[in-house]
Design a protein around this motif. Structure first.
Motif, PDB file in Angstrom:
ATOM      1  N   THR A   6      -2.837  -5.769  -1.378  1.00 44.94           N
ATOM      2  CA  THR A   6      -4.198  -6.320  -1.404  1.00 44.94           C
ATOM      3  C   THR A   6      -4.516  -7.017  -2.719  1.00 44.94           C
ATOM      4  O   THR A   6      -5.659  -7.422  -2.937  1.00 44.94           O
ATOM      5  CB  THR A   6      -5.228  -5.196  -1.168  1.00 44.94           C
ATOM      6  OG1 THR A   6      -5.120  -4.227  -2.222  1.00 44.94           O
ATOM      7  CG2 THR A   6      -5.011  -4.544   0.174  1.00 44.94           C
ATOM      8  N   SER A   7      -3.535  -7.127  -3.601  1.00 42.42           N
ATOM      9  CA  SER A   7      -3.756  -7.784  -4.891  1.00 42.42           C
ATOM     10  C   SER A   7      -2.537  -8.622  -5.248  1.00 42.42           C
ATOM     11  O   SER A   7      -1.545  -8.652  -4.529  1.00 42.42           O
ATOM     12  CB  SER A   7      -4.042  -6.735  -5.973  1.00 42.42           C
ATOM     13  OG  SER A   7      -2.947  -5.833  -6.079  1.00 42.42           O
TER      14      SER A   7
ATOM     15  N   VAL B 151      -0.893 -14.267  -3.090  1.00 46.18           N
ATOM     16  CA  VAL B 151      -0.723 -14.208  -1.651  1.00 46.18           C
ATOM     17  C   VAL B 151       0.756 -14.389  -1.291  1.00 46.18           C
ATOM     18  O   VAL B 151       1.469 -15.178  -1.903  1.00 46.18           O
ATOM     19  CB  VAL B 151      -1.594 -15.277  -0.960  1.00 46.18           C
ATOM     20  CG1 VAL B 151      -1.105 -16.682  -1.291  1.00 46.18           C
ATOM     21  CG2 VAL B 151      -1.625 -15.073   0.541  1.00 46.18           C
TER      22      VAL B 151
ATOM     23  N   LEU C 222      -7.275 -13.475  -3.214  1.00 48.71           N
ATOM     24  CA  LEU C 222      -5.963 -13.384  -3.853  1.00 48.71           C
ATOM     25  C   LEU C 222      -5.629 -14.665  -4.611  1.00 48.71           C
ATOM     26  O   LEU C 222      -6.123 -15.761  -4.279  1.00 48.71           O
ATOM     27  CB  LEU C 222      -4.882 -13.136  -2.800  1.00 48.71           C
ATOM     28  CG  LEU C 222      -4.834 -11.762  -2.120  1.00 48.71           C
ATOM     29  CD1 LEU C 222      -3.879 -11.812  -0.933  1.00 48.71           C
ATOM     30  CD2 LEU C 222      -4.404 -10.694  -3.112  1.00 48.71           C
TER      31      LEU C 222
ATOM     32  N   GLY D 293      -8.344 -10.221   1.511  1.00 52.20           N
ATOM     33  CA  GLY D 293      -7.362 -10.988   0.750  1.00 52.20           C
ATOM     34  C   GLY D 293      -7.775 -12.402   0.441  1.00 52.20           C
ATOM     35  O   GLY D 293      -7.005 -13.151  -0.167  1.00 52.20           O
TER      36      GLY D 293
ATOM     37  N   VAL E  83      -2.226 -11.262   2.845  1.00 61.77           N
ATOM     38  CA  VAL E  83      -1.477 -10.158   2.251  1.00 61.77           C
ATOM     39  C   VAL E  83      -0.970 -10.567   0.881  1.00 61.77           C
ATOM     40  O   VAL E  83      -0.393 -11.656   0.714  1.00 61.77           O
ATOM     41  CB  VAL E  83      -0.284  -9.757   3.151  1.00 61.77           C
ATOM     42  CG1 VAL E  83       0.461  -8.574   2.550  1.00 61.77           C
ATOM     43  CG2 VAL E  83      -0.775  -9.427   4.556  1.00 61.77           C
ATOM     44  N   GLY E  84      -1.178  -9.699  -0.123  1.00 65.97           N
ATOM     45  CA  GLY E  84      -0.728  -9.975  -1.483  1.00 65.97           C
ATOM     46  C   GLY E  84       0.655  -9.436  -1.751  1.00 65.97           C
ATOM     47  O   GLY E  84       1.193  -8.627  -0.985  1.00 65.97           O
TER      48      GLY E  84
END
Length: 823
Positions: A225-226, A229, A127, A124, A218-219
């Protein structure tokens, strides 16, 4: 004669300091071309933190403006990245922001590419909203994020991380700091100092996770994952909300270009004592990208030492060797002074001398080995840092001064050091500014030679205190001692005026001690040279009388300035400005109609909304003032007086989705309680409903910020010519406590402040600890101060309507009389 060509890759502090030194030594030797990857001229990277905190602007931290490059004939390519160097043809290849190729030939090449931030390789890390903190672009990203988002996480509890956390908090974000080490700034502080620093920063609202390891970012997209954030996950499973993540986990020398062109790199670009690369004698390297004798330095002072040596060889003087730096760290972290040098951790084979005062915020640890001082760690009181560093560097035995060592150089008694302040005790050869290597003698000589009178002038001529700013106090002491005058905003020993040799405090003490209640009494008792005083002392003495003996000493309107006699602000064309009071910045349709009708009726040319959330009517004729006041029918805003001006508010929890407290109501209560309060100088308040601080509470004489559990109170801010950020005072739970603490602080200021001394200068003179002792630590005294203020304000008239009681001379508004007087 054709000039040689010098190309500099890197427009930062180290590279441009080399160029400055070179121009001083050999101004006509080179045609100079500079490539800078950023779209900005050379700026002071150390001062990015005050920009983030809103204490300075980007323009204010520029070291060499664009005009400087033109003045010295330097070709500057901004926003241009060097992509290669043909060492055989001696050409630099670069690409600008538009994708165009730029080629520059060189006889000498200087690489000053600095360092890159280390980004933790955790899931991450790429991000959106995950950034480093290294340049202006990073700083602007954080400023923009603070306007839109609420939660920030800073990874890394070193200097840069703490400055980032503090700046984001000041801009209203809730900030968590994740630090893997067992205490903050473990490379500069020992455990005790690190924990003192943590406690102090926690009191300002920062949250710390010490000994914590970041596992992943963490997104907010569905897969986590994207996207942007949204959280930081720690190794223990805890998740911290994060709309912004700032990585400050260290730096690495930027050797990408050097490696690409075949220069030997190991912990940086390897250089000799002349700062030439070991691979190519035509190529030099300075700054954070260079490795000298296996060491890459990250502090400013060694980089500037390298620059000086490098410049002597570029100038073909053939002198100067850089043999490495014995470094000390003198820093100011969020306003807290820190210093460390040498082996400050010590060990079993060393002795430790410790002075610890956690309540007073002072900690000193000195490490002695074999009768030599080998290390020092200071927190809070760092004035003797340079002296300790000199003892460490010189290796002198300390047995003869051991008993006094921890108390500082000025307390050595008969060992030859004289004077009450640190600056006077220093020898001319002692270093004052470690960043720029400036000694006391150099500063004093510049002050005398160039007749310098301000701190900015000293910085311009010597660069002392122009980098990290931690030596500012010493430079100011030298300026005051050498210039023979006290240039500060609140002089401590200056006579009040030419009518007396007594200072403001002498007069205040005499009025209280001798129970003097009139201006003639003061002049007679204190032996004034002029029986009628002057325009400087009369307003001050009048204020001291009515603030010391309210309802007993009689106000003398003729001893006030013209604005306070006319109860409006005189403008440059002789007309006046009228600013009616609007409680907490709130108004009604009826008030606005009355204002509009008065504007039309009296042909007032300009209506302006002020920065304090009021309406200013500009261009009112003097003879119309009483009629305008009457028609508007609103209380005096005292915008003309040394008094409470405004209480600025945001809409708070009543309307705002971010609001945690009803700031508008709190502001109106404060203003109604304090609005007739005269003071040593103008006083401005602000109340913000949440830490986003939309009412700018951080630069007011008293700032109140709503938080989930109550209110935070800040004091001593000033948004004037030199912006002063308010200092955290205390946290309370209720509105009644806000009123009592604020009132007590302002009454103490009214009783102890000198006339025309702002609250920030009052605090600088007496110290925040003194005020806390009188207001916070002594509950009985706090209540007594608040009661004295209420007694003073009870029955105070509104000068716009209670003319007789307020002693307003209405004859001054008679148009016929005015015409006769001006005929």
């Amino acid at each position: 004669m054709n000039k040689m060509k010098l190309v500099v890759v890197g427009n930062g502090m180290a590279g441009m300091r080399t160029v400055e030194e070179l121009l001083r030594l050999a101004p006509d030797l080179y045609e100079i071309t500079v490539f800078g990857a950023e779209p900005h001229p050379n700026y002071n990277r150390i001062l990015l933190s005050p920009v983030l905190a809103g204490e300075q602007t980007l323009d204010e931290i520029v070291l060499n403006p664009l005009g400087w490059y033109d003045e010295h004939g330097i070709t500057l390519h901004l926003a241009t990245r060097v992509v290669g160097v043909d060492r055989r043809r001696r050409q630099v290849q670069a690409v600008d922001a538009a994708g165009r190729e730029v080629v520059a030939a060189y006889d000498r090449l200087l690489i000053a590419t600095g360092s890159n931030p280390f980004i933790l390789p955790v899931p991450g890390h790429d991000l959106e909203g995950v950034i480093a903190y290294r340049d202006i672009a990073d700083t602007q990203t954080m400023i923009d994020a603070a306007q839109q988002y609420r939660h920030a996480v800073v990874i890394g509890g070193g200097l840069l991380g703490l400055e980032a956390a503090n700046g984001l908090a000041k801009r209203g974000m809730e900030v968590d700091v994740v630090h893997i080490a067992p205490w903050l700034m473990e490379r500069q502080l020992d455990e005790t100092a690190g924990k003192l620093l943590q406690t102090s920063l926690e009191q300002r609202g920062l949250r710390f996770h010490i000994g914590a390891q970041t596992q992943a970012l963490v997104g907010d997209a569905g897969d986590g994952t994207s996207g942007r954030v949204k959280a930081v996950r720690l190794a223990d499973g805890q998740e911290l909300a994060a709309d912004l993540v700032v990585m400050t986990a260290g730096i690495r020398p930027n050797t990408e270009l050097a490696q690409k062109i075949g220069l030997h790199c190991q912990r940086g670009i390897v250089v000799t004592d002349t700062m030439q690369t070991v691979t190519d004698a035509r190529i030099y390297a300075v700054g954070e990208c260079a490795a000298h004798r296996g060491v890459a330095y990250g502090l400013v002072a060694p980089l500037f030492e390298q620059a000086k040596v490098c410049a002597t060889h570029l100038a073909e003087f053939g002198i100067g060797r850089y043999t490495g730096s014995q470094v000390s760290t003198k820093l100011k972290v969020t306003g807290i002074d820190l210093f460390s040098a040498g082996d400050f951790m010590g060990g079993d084979d060393a002795e430790h001398i410790v002075l610890s005062d956690p309540v007073g915020g002072v900690y000193k640890k000195l490490v002695i080995r074999s009768d030599r001082l080998v290390g020092a760690c200071l927190y809070g009181d760092t004035v003797d840092g340079s002296w300790y560093f000199k003892l460490i560097r010189d290796g002198r035995p300390v047995a003869d001064i051991r008993d006094h060592l921890v108390f500082g150089e000025a307390n050595l008694g008969d060992t030859g050091h004289q004077g009450h302040n640190k600056a006077l005790a220093m020898a001319d050869g002692d270093e004052v500014c470690g960043c720029n290597g400036v000694t006391k003698g150099t500063i004093c000589k510049a002050i005398r030679t160039h007749k310098l009178f301000t701190l900015d002038e000293v910085r311009k001529h010597t660069k002392a205190s122009a980098s990290c700013g931690s030596c500012t106090g010493l430079v100011e002491q030298l300026l005051m001692a050498t210039a023979g005058a006290d240039y500060s905003a609140a002089p401590s020993k200056k006579a009040m005026c030419g009518c007396t040799d007594l200072g403001h405090q002498d007069v205040r003490d005499a009025i209280r001690g001798r129970h003097l209640t009139s201006i003639p009494d003061v002049y007679a008792a204190l032996g004034w040279r002029s029986p009628n005083g002057c325009a400087t002392c009369r307003p001050a003495v009048n204020y001291y009388l009515i603030s010391t003996w309210p309802k007993e000493a009689k106000d003398d309107p003729q001893s006030r300035f013209i604005n306070e006699r006319s109860h409006a602000n005189i403008q440059k064309d002789g007309t006046y400005s009228v600013v009616p009071r609007m409680w907490g910045g709130e108004t009604t349709a009826d008030e606005l109609r009355r204002i509009a009708d008065a504007v039309d009726k009296y042909k007032i040319p300009t209506v302006k909304v002020t920065g304090g959330q009021r309406i200013d009517l500009l261009g009112v004729k003097k003879e119309d003032l009483p009629k305008v006041w009457a028609d508007i029918g609103m209380p005096s805003g005292h915008a003309y007086a040394k008094a409470l001006r405004t209480v600025k508010t945001c809409v708070g929890s009543e309307w705002c989705r971010f609001g945690t407290q009803d700031s508008t109501r709190m502001g109106k209560e404060l203003e109604r309680a304090l609005w007739r309060m005269y003071a040593p100088h103008k006083v401005k308040l602000a109340v913000s409903g949440c830490p986003r601080n939309c009412a700018e509470s951080g630069i007011k004489d008293v700032g109140v910020i709503g938080v989930d559990s109550g209110w935070e109170i800040y004091v001593g801010g000033n948004g004037g010519i030199k912006t002063e950020v308010a200092q955290f005072f205390c946290k309370v739970k209720t509105a009644d406590e806000v009123l009592e603490v604020t009132g007590a602080f302002l009454q103490l200021y009214r009783e102890e402040g000198w006339y025309l001394e702002r609250t920030c200068h009052y605090l600088a003179r007496v110290g925040l600890d003194h005020v806390k002792q009188r207001v916070l630590d002594d509950a009985a005294n706090r209540k007594a101060l608040w009661e004295r203020l209420q007694f003073s304000l009870d029955g105070e008239p509104d000068p716009w309507f209670e003319h007789t009681k307020a002693q307003v001379d209405l004859r001054q508004f008679d148009a016929l009389q005015l015409a006769k007087e001006t005929a």
